[in-house]
Design a protein around this motif. Structure first.
Motif, PDB file in Angstrom:
ATOM      1  N   ILE A  23       0.841  -1.205   0.000  1.00  0.00           N
ATOM      2  CA  ILE A  23       0.000   0.000   0.000  1.00  0.00           C
ATOM      3  C   ILE A  23       0.874   1.252   0.000  1.00  0.00           C
ATOM      4  N   GLY A  24       1.761   1.369   0.996  1.00  0.00           N
ATOM      5  CA  GLY A  24       2.745   2.432   1.020  1.00  0.00           C
ATOM      6  C   GLY A  24       2.209   3.782   0.605  1.00  0.00           C
ATOM      7  N   ALA A 227      -1.506  -9.528  -2.675  1.00  0.00           N
ATOM      8  CA  ALA A 227      -2.879  -9.504  -3.194  1.00  0.00           C
ATOM      9  C   ALA A 227      -3.780  -8.625  -2.324  1.00  0.00           C
ATOM     10  N   MET A 228      -3.637  -8.699  -1.011  1.00  0.00           N
ATOM     11  CA  MET A 228      -4.453  -7.866  -0.131  1.00  0.00           C
ATOM     12  C   MET A 228      -4.158  -6.380  -0.331  1.00  0.00           C
ATOM     13  N   GLY A 229      -2.880  -6.023  -0.398  1.00  0.00           N
ATOM     14  CA  GLY A 229      -2.531  -4.627  -0.609  1.00  0.00           C
ATOM     15  C   GLY A 229      -2.959  -4.121  -1.975  1.00  0.00           C
ATOM     16  N   GLY A 230      -2.782  -4.950  -3.022  1.00  0.00           N
ATOM     17  CA  GLY A 230      -3.219  -4.546  -4.354  1.00  0.00           C
ATOM     18  C   GLY A 230      -4.716  -4.365  -4.462  1.00  0.00           C
ATOM     19  N   THR A 283       1.386   3.050   6.713  1.00  0.00           N
ATOM     20  CA  THR A 283       1.988   2.248   5.648  1.00  0.00           C
ATOM     21  C   THR A 283       3.301   2.850   5.172  1.00  0.00           C
ATOM     22  N   LEU A 284       3.390   4.179   5.151  1.00  0.00           N
ATOM     23  CA  LEU A 284       4.611   4.826   4.683  1.00  0.00           C
ATOM     24  C   LEU A 284       5.767   4.608   5.647  1.00  0.00           C
TER      25      LEU A 284
END
Length: 470
Positions: A23-24, A227-230, A283-284
């Motif tokens: 995610i970042g 997959a979860m983050g995408g 996330t960052l």
């Protein structure tokens, strides 16, 4: 020797690390960049990019399977050799440090100064944020992993709340018509999505195989977390298009934050865009900390240092300086992200692993091609005694094979007392090696050939090799 083998994380912690790293900064910048290319079909481009990116991550998993318990730098040394592998690893690490965490830190200060505190100097924001990141990176991978595990469930709750609260603002006609311009802009937008969200996952190979206690579960955790983050970013892109339409998203640099400002439940629950800011900074923090940890550990292996921690502080100071000069202006930022960054990540995360796999296959083919030649040259030496024993039916035809057979029978059964019947000693040696010491001479002459083919040949070849007979 693994210099940081004391780091030991679980597959679940790797999943949370991968989710946050995926995610970042993409949760704020991806909707605008992808929608600029594919417009209302940006959510389709995200799904296409996610599917292709998962296949590329499977290639990363194949590397970790071929080289277990090795990190990315050690893999390069094993594939390309010591000096060439270290040189390639140094180029990858330096270029990735300049193009990876530096833009992420730039977006941090740019977001704060443009959306929340416009009069605050960007240097002050970057320094405060990097101090916390340096503290986490110096404490090690286990600390970063436990932090991600601790913050994962609050992040999921905030994300689900954000999605539910914005659903009443959506309008279906904003995503119509579907695929108006065909697949060409979708492919281009999917490459942009992969370059920002999934292809930088090559940095996770620095601890994917060497620090996770269960390698098989680690490979599955990498795919699940990606997959979860995408899917989370894809959902944000779809909601942005459904609420604003493509035109407003293209003109906005941070449409996700603008999306959070639209939340209004009964004129009571509103102006809660801080939810998006909290999720983004969480996330960052994980993403930049992993980048710094990756750079410090890689330099430790390249230059054979004892500890990576003395490198963390200088890397943080360099990072603050780079964040001020990495993007001179907005037009440079857009040109870099749309063209140069995509090409760079394709070379780094697709071309380089493919070359490593091909080199590994060529070496294995050369090794397997050399082994059959050596086996073929040794095969006649091991089969000559058994062939001579099977082909000679009389006892007077093999004078050189008699001593080897008698020595093997004396060593195996210790029952050769008379030297008159050499044929019987052959039959007893062959039958003794197969476990039947009570056979007659006639049955030995007719049946020992079969037993010599199955078991006697192996014993005679072993004894002949040990006694030095040809």
């Amino acid at each position: 020797m693994n210099k940081y083998r004391q780091s030991n994380i679980s597959a679940r912690q790797l999943t949370t690390l991968t989710v946050f790293f995926t995610i970042g900064s993409g949760i704020l910048i991806v909707p605008s960049s992808v929608t600029t290319i594919a417009r209302q079909d940006a959510w389709i481009a995200c799904l296409v990019g996610l599917a292709i990116g998962i296949l590329i991550l499977c290639m990363f998993n194949l590397l970790t399977k071929l080289y277990p318990q090795l990190n990315l730098v050690q893999m390069m040394e094993a594939v390309f050799g010591k000096w060439l592998g270290k040189l390639i690893a140094l180029l990858v690490v330096v270029s990735l440090f300049i193009t990876g965490p530096s833009p992420a830190l730039y977006f941090t200060s740019n977001f704060i100064t443009t959306q929340i505190m416009p009069e605050t100097p960007t240097q002050a924001i970057n320094i405060l944020f990097v101090v916390v990141i340096i503290m986490g990176a110096r404490l090690g991978l286990e600390t970063i992993a436990r932090s991600s595990e601790l913050m994962f469930f609050p992040f999921i709750i905030l994300f689900i709340s954000f999605v539910i609260l914005i659903l009443n603002q959506t309008q279906t006609q904003n995503i119509l018509p579907v695929m108006e311009n065909g697949m060409r802009p979708i492919w281009s937008a999917s490459l942009d999505f992969m370059a920002t969200v999934l292809l930088p996952h090559i940095t996770l190979l620095i601890f994917h195989s060497s620090a996770v206690n269960k390698p098989k579960e680690a490979r599955r955790a990498l795919l699940i977390g990606s997959a979860m983050g995408g899917l989370a970013i894809t959902l944000i892109v779809a909601l942005s298009i459904l609420v604003f339409g493509p035109d407003i998203i293209i003109s906005s640099m941070y449409p996700s934050y603008l999306l959070a400002q639209k939340i209004n439940i009964g004129n009571f629950l509103q102006r809660i865009e801080v939810i998006m800011a909290i999720m983004w900074y969480t996330t960052l923090f994980i993403r930049i900390a992993i980048y710094i940890f990756f750079t410090a550990i890689s330099l430790t292996y390249i230059f054979n240092l004892r500890n990576y921690r003395p490198l963390v502080m200088p890397l943080g100071m360099i990072l603050v300086s780079l964040s001020e000069i990495v993007y001179p202006n907005v037009s440079f930022h857009q040109t870099w992200d749309s063209s140069t960054w995509v090409s760079y990540t394709l070379v780094l995360s697709v071309f380089l692993p493919v070359v490593m796999l091909l080199t590994h296959m060529i070496r294995n083919m050369a090794t397997n091609g050399a082994n059959p030649a050596s086996n073929a040259s040794n095969a006649p030496n091991s089969s000559n005694p058994s062939n001579s024993q099977n082909s000679s039916s009389s006892s007077e035809s093999s004078s050189s094979s008699g001593p080897s057979d008698s020595s093997s029978s004396s060593n195996s059964s210790m029952a050769s007392s008379s030297s008159d019947s050499a044929g019987k000693s052959d039959s007893s040696g062959s039958s003794g090696s197969s476990g039947s010491s009570g056979s007659s001479g006639s049955s030995g002459s007719s049946g020992s050939s079969n037993s010599a083919d199955s078991s006697g040949s192996s014993s005679s070849s072993d004894s002949s090799d040990s006694s030095g007979s040809p």
